[in-house]
Scaffold this active site. Structure first.
Site, PDB file in Angstrom:
ATOM      1  CB  SER A  48      -0.931   0.011   1.213  1.00  0.00           C
ATOM      2  OG  SER A  48      -0.208  -0.198   2.414  1.00  0.00           O
ATOM      3  CG  HIS A 255      -1.394   3.613   4.563  1.00  0.00           C
ATOM      4  ND1 HIS A 255      -2.146   2.959   5.498  1.00  0.00           N
ATOM      5  CD2 HIS A 255      -0.788   2.638   3.826  1.00  0.00           C
ATOM      6  CE1 HIS A 255      -2.012   1.656   5.351  1.00  0.00           C
ATOM      7  NE2 HIS A 255      -1.193   1.429   4.346  1.00  0.00           N
TER       8      HIS A 255
END
Length: 273
Positions: A48, A255
């Protein structure tokens, strides 16, 4: 002995010509480098952090892989126009997923490969879930468990991935990107995890990066360390390039934001590529 005026003039002229030729040579070298970059087939593998989760603007065709046009691979490709660009990084990917699902685009003509992998193998998501929802002692125990996995099992898994990449793309320059530290210690956060938990998570990220960098170096690959690029932009910094817990979109938690991709990952990858 002093040079005569004519000799001095000729010497100066020769120096000027030499510098001009050197400059031309540098320009030609730079131009050749640009031409090589344009002729290079680029394949972006990984998890990711490479697909761009957290950056938004996801390609609807990428489904749950959540590949973003704001991720560093897409940004680099847009700026350098490689002869081909295969973006196959996928949210949630582990080393086994790279081996079974992502290596198809690699071939003898591939000139550049990027990837970030290993965080999911080490249980990144479970570590953060444990630390956010459970006690400090449970958090520290889970972090320690992840560190042991990085020491005992992850290196062998990385070797399998790196060996497979080299076998399928023998001439490629391979850049392995690491992970940032998540927290600025003694920063602006007044709630949430304890400083001890934040420090342990940062240390685990460093531990993972060290293990990954060693395996990459042993395979002749380049390791891109992003910790410096994210310094001053961690969670609790007041200028974060990382999402904290995002209850509306939990998958984006921890993230990089779009700024983290363009300001953190992209420069590191560009320098290494």
């Amino acid at each position: 002995m002093r040079l005569s005026r004519i000799t001095a003039y000729m010497f100066s002229l020769l120096l000027a010509v030499a510098f001009a030729l050197t400059g031309a040579g540098v320009a030609q070298a730079d131009q050749s480098s640009d031409q090589r970059a344009a002729a290079t087939g680029y394949v972006a593998l990984g998890d990711s952090y490479s697909s761009g989760v957290g950056a938004g603007n996801y390609d609807s065709g990428s489904g749950d892989c959540k590949r973003s046009t704001r991720a560093y691979p897409a940004l680099w490709a847009a700026a350098h126009s490689p002869s081909s660009f295969n973006f196959v990084a996928c949210s949630g990917a582990r080393t086994g997923d790279v081996l079974s699902k992502q290596l198809g685009p690699l071939n003898s003509g591939t000139g550049l490969v990027s990837l970030s992998i290993g965080g999911n193998d080490a249980g990144f998501s479970d570590v953060m879930t444990t630390c956010v929802l459970q006690s400090e002692s449970n958090c520290l125990a889970r972090v320690d468990e992840a560190r042991k996995y990085v020491d005992s099992t992850l290196p062998g898994n990385l070797d399998k991935v790196y060996d497979a990449i080299r076998a399928k793309a023998p001439s490629a320059r391979v850049v392995v990107l690491g992970y940032p530290r998540f927290y600025k210690l003694n920063g602006s956060c007044t709630t949430g995890l304890s400083e001890r938990e934040r420090s342990a998570i940062n240390s685990a990220a460093d531990h993972l990066n060290s293990a990954t960098a060693k395996r990459a170096a042993d395979h002749g690959f380049t390791f891109g360390d992003v910790t410096g690029a994210f310094t001053g932009h961690e969670i609790c910094s007041g200028s974060a390039w990382l999402h904290s817990v995002n209850w509306l979109n939990i998958g984006e938690s921890y993230h990089p934001t779009a700024a983290g991709q363009s300001g953190g990952y992209l420069p590191v990858f560009t320098s290494a590529a």
